[in-house]
Scaffold this motif. Structure first.
Motif, PDB file in Angstrom:
ATOM      1  N   PRO A 147     -25.332  -6.984  -1.702  1.00 52.63           N
ATOM      2  CA  PRO A 147     -25.699  -8.398  -1.556  1.00 52.63           C
ATOM      3  C   PRO A 147     -25.691  -9.123  -2.898  1.00 52.63           C
ATOM      4  O   PRO A 147     -26.114  -8.555  -3.912  1.00 52.63           O
ATOM      5  N   SER A 148     -25.256 -10.371  -2.888  1.00 49.76           N
ATOM      6  CA  SER A 148     -25.137 -11.116  -4.141  1.00 49.76           C
ATOM      7  C   SER A 148     -26.495 -11.432  -4.763  1.00 49.76           C
ATOM      8  O   SER A 148     -26.577 -11.840  -5.922  1.00 49.76           O
ATOM      9  N   ASP A 149     -27.586 -11.243  -4.001  1.00 48.86           N
ATOM     10  CA  ASP A 149     -28.932 -11.472  -4.544  1.00 48.86           C
ATOM     11  C   ASP A 149     -29.238 -10.545  -5.716  1.00 48.86           C
ATOM     12  O   ASP A 149     -30.112 -10.823  -6.529  1.00 48.86           O
ATOM     13  N   TRP A 208     -35.233  -6.555   4.353  1.00 53.16           N
ATOM     14  CA  TRP A 208     -34.144  -6.698   5.319  1.00 53.16           C
ATOM     15  C   TRP A 208     -34.705  -6.468   6.722  1.00 53.16           C
ATOM     16  O   TRP A 208     -35.657  -5.693   6.889  1.00 53.16           O
ATOM     17  N   SER A 227     -26.547  -4.094   3.607  1.00 50.20           N
ATOM     18  CA  SER A 227     -25.338  -4.845   3.295  1.00 50.20           C
ATOM     19  C   SER A 227     -25.490  -6.351   3.509  1.00 50.20           C
ATOM     20  O   SER A 227     -24.721  -7.136   2.972  1.00 50.20           O
ATOM     21  N   SER A 228     -26.492  -6.757   4.295  1.00 55.44           N
ATOM     22  CA  SER A 228     -26.708  -8.191   4.507  1.00 55.44           C
ATOM     23  C   SER A 228     -27.597  -8.755   3.397  1.00 55.44           C
ATOM     24  O   SER A 228     -28.210  -8.000   2.628  1.00 55.44           O
ATOM     25  N   ALA A 229     -27.666 -10.084   3.334  1.00 52.71           N
ATOM     26  CA  ALA A 229     -28.501 -10.716   2.300  1.00 52.71           C
ATOM     27  C   ALA A 229     -29.969 -10.450   2.606  1.00 52.71           C
ATOM     28  O   ALA A 229     -30.410 -10.667   3.736  1.00 52.71           O
TER      29      ALA A 229
END
Lengths: 147, 184
Positions: free
Chosen positions: A48-50, B163, B169-171
């Protein structure tokens, strides 16, 4: 070598990949369905870009315990994280195949005794006597709580 | 990310703690605890931590397996990922990542009642791991004489993410780590 790692990893329900972020803190994500390449030892990781994760040293940990926190198994792979265009890939560099449970226990008994003695010796400490009565007291509390 | 919220007892400011996050931290049997080795590489082990009343975490290790503590003495930066729900009873398991700064208490602890938090953590482990009684049996005392000679590692959270599923894999949702105060 990586074929054996892939085979061992397939016995776990997922893998935890850990690297280091831009501030120097470790950062981990679980990969629920790892696509570990048995030929190359590469594992794609969606990061994740976070997290400002950085290319560099990384590891993979797979572990299992049952409902009673027993039957513990673990697998560790050392490696590094690399960025390929927009995607991240874990690249394996070292892997020790897991031994059987008895052999693992035996090795752990030997190494933890040696390491413990060294820890005490290095600091000039005498081997302390464990207070076993305190452990019995905690067990009594658990039994009382369960009634 | 869907979160339900629960007001923390004694939280006068009225800050809200996501109940799902709290449930995962308190009930997951292990977390993946990472310290940094002297060469800069991460080292990760499954451990059972305890969330303390002041929002810090306590992790223990034996002097027979001191690498976590040795790493922390050189580099205080650590992380804890709560992502393995087996045995927790959490109905909708997700994942929680804590990044923080750790310190190792002076001395070694051979009496689990000598420190209130060590007693609470040991009681938690004994309760969750009935077969772990082996380590204080004749066998455990003979072959693992240092198992109950402990080193205490305290972790102060700096960043907190969650999460809604174990997969990362998700934000994630970033939360205020100070909201962990009063939860433990």
């Amino acid at each position: 070598m990586w074929g054996e790692a892939a085979k061992a990893m397939a016995e776990f329900s997922g893998a935890v990949v850990t690297a280091i972020d831009a501030d120097g803190y470790p950062v981990s994500v679980r990969v629920a369905a790892p696509r570990y390449d048995a030929q190359t030892g590469r594992l794609p990781v969606v990061w994740p870009s976070d997290f400002a994760v950085t290319a560099g040293p990384a590891n993979v940990l797979c572990h299992y315990h049952d409902e009673g926190l027993w039957s513990i198994r673990a697998l560790q792979i050392k490696g590094r994280l690399e960025r390929c265009s927009e995607d991240w890939t874990f690249i394996s560099t070292d892997f020790k195949p897991p031994s059987g449970a008895l052999m693992t226990l035996w090795r752990l008994a030997k190494s933890s005794r040696t390491t413990g003695l060294r820890y005490l010796h290095t600091r000039g400490l005498k081997s302390p006597a464990v207070n076993w009565e305190s452990l019995r007291e905690l067990r009594r509390r658990i039994t009382a709580d369960q009634r | 990310l869907e979160l339900t919220y629960r007001r923390s007892p004694g939280n006068e400011r009225g800050a809200l703690v996501p109940a799902t996050v709290e449930d995962m931290i308190v009930n997951y049997r292990t977390c993946e605890f990472t310290t940094v080795f002297r060469d800069g590489s991460p080292q990760t082990w499954p451990v059972t931590p305890l969330l303390l009343h002041d929002g810090r975490f306590l992790v223990c290790t034996s002097i027979g397996l001191p690498q976590k503590a040795l790493n922390v003495r050189r580099n205080t930066k650590v992380s804890m990922l709560f992502s393995e729900p087996t045995g927790s009873g959490v109905s909708k398991p997700g994942a929680v990542l804590v990044q923080g700064d750790a310190s190792v208490a002076d001395g070694v602890f051979a009496d689990v009642l000598a420190d209130r938090d060590l007693a609470a953590l040991t009681q938690t482990v004994l309760d969750r791991q009935p077969r772990g009684a082996m380590m204080s049996s004749w066998f455990g005392r003979r072959f693992f004489p240092f198992y109950y000679v402990r080193l205490l590692i305290h972790v102060t959270p700096r960043r907190l993410f969650s999460w809604s599923t174990p997969d990362g894999s998700s934000a994630p949702c970033e939360l205020d780590p100070s909201e962990l105060n009063h939860v433990g």
